[in-house]
Design a protein around this motif. Sequence first.
Motif, short mmCIF file in Angstrom:
data_model
loop_
_atom_site.label_atom_id
_atom_site.label_comp_id
_atom_site.label_asym_id
_atom_site.label_seq_id
_atom_site.Cartn_x
_atom_site.Cartn_y
_atom_site.Cartn_z
N ARG A 91 0.86 -1.19 0.00
CA ARG A 91 0.00 0.00 0.00
C ARG A 91 0.88 1.23 0.00
NH1 ARG A 91 -5.35 1.32 1.82
NH2 ARG A 91 -5.68 3.41 0.93
N ILE A 92 0.47 2.21 -0.80
CA ILE A 92 1.12 3.52 -0.76
C ILE A 92 0.11 4.53 -0.23
CG2 ILE A 92 2.21 5.35 -2.12
CD1 ILE A 92 3.13 3.18 -4.08
N LEU A 93 0.48 5.27 0.77
CA LEU A 93 -0.39 6.28 1.37
C LEU A 93 0.24 7.65 1.20
CD1 LEU A 93 -1.52 4.95 4.89
CD2 LEU A 93 -2.90 5.16 2.83
N LYS A 94 -0.60 8.65 1.17
CA LYS A 94 -0.10 10.03 1.23
C LYS A 94 -0.09 10.47 2.69
CE LYS A 94 -1.72 11.36 -3.34
NZ LYS A 94 -2.60 12.25 -4.14
N ILE A 95 0.79 11.40 2.99
CA ILE A 95 0.87 11.94 4.35
C ILE A 95 -0.50 12.43 4.79
CG2 ILE A 95 1.86 13.80 5.76
CD1 ILE A 95 4.35 13.66 3.97
N GLY A 96 -0.88 12.03 6.01
CA GLY A 96 -2.16 12.46 6.56
C GLY A 96 -3.32 11.52 6.31
N GLN A 97 -3.15 10.58 5.37
CA GLN A 97 -4.21 9.60 5.13
C GLN A 97 -4.26 8.56 6.25
OE1 GLN A 97 -3.33 8.17 1.08
NE2 GLN A 97 -5.12 9.31 0.36
N SER A 98 -5.36 7.84 6.29
CA SER A 98 -5.52 6.78 7.29
C SER A 98 -5.78 5.46 6.59
CB SER A 98 -6.71 7.09 8.22
OG SER A 98 -6.51 8.31 8.89
N MET A 99 -5.49 4.36 7.27
CA MET A 99 -5.81 3.05 6.72
C MET A 99 -5.82 2.02 7.82
SD MET A 99 -2.53 1.29 4.87
CE MET A 99 -3.50 -0.18 4.59
N THR A 100 -6.43 0.88 7.51
CA THR A 100 -6.45 -0.25 8.43
C THR A 100 -5.77 -1.44 7.79
OG1 THR A 100 -8.52 0.49 9.45
CG2 THR A 100 -7.91 -1.81 9.75
N LEU A 101 -4.81 -2.01 8.50
CA LEU A 101 -4.16 -3.24 8.08
C LEU A 101 -4.92 -4.40 8.73
CD1 LEU A 101 -1.93 -0.98 7.81
CD2 LEU A 101 -0.27 -2.80 8.17
N GLN A 102 -5.30 -5.36 7.90
CA GLN A 102 -6.10 -6.47 8.40
C GLN A 102 -5.21 -7.67 8.74
OE1 GLN A 102 -9.22 -6.09 9.10
NE2 GLN A 102 -9.71 -4.24 7.93
#
Lengths: 112, 113
Positions: free
Chosen positions: B11-22
Amino acid sequence: GQQVMQIPQYQHVQEGEDFTTYCNSSTTLSNIQWYKQRPGGHPVFLIQLVKSGEVKKQKRLTFQFGEAKKNSSLHITATQTTDVGTYFCAGGTNNAGNMLTFGGGTRLMVKP
Amino acid sequence: NAGVTQTPKFRILKIGQSMTLQCTQDMNHNYMYWYRQDPGMGLKLIYYSVGAGITDKGEVPNGYNVSRSTTEDFPLRLELAAPSQTSVYFCASSYGGVTDTQYFGPGTRLTVL
């Protein structure tokens, strides 16, 4: 907090040579586990030592737990290319609850 | 048994984004763990759980949250992603505590740009 140090960080050997990695803890351990991680893979359990001075063997691998239960070593005799990977020790203590503290690992590279 | 499974793989995220790792395990293990591994480094414990409804902080919990509503699942939440969270994340499980074998998932490689 508890610290677990491993040396060396890297080791290049010629196939057929022996290899040893050392693990040292800042505190007395209740147990120590060893894991192997192949390049790009995940850690896989190898063995656990719990007794002072314990020595265990798995084919060409010999694991030792020090008398004071503060250090451990993994020795591989006559390395093969299949031994390539990073070897981690992980120590548990009676004071650290349910956490293992992992060492930084020793990356083994074997030249055929 | 599938063992420990993790999604996504990358996964590539931008600064400030959120995500959940399952993370899911099918071995009926009580204990579950989240580690991060920075390039060329060892494993650092982020959070762990000794059973459903019980979680505790590890060595490096800042910037992360977890929950354990079932025995099988142990998601890791990243809020406000930062470049320092670029790492490989491993989930692991064990039947008991520190004297039991930990079984690791395949990992999630996260990059924060």
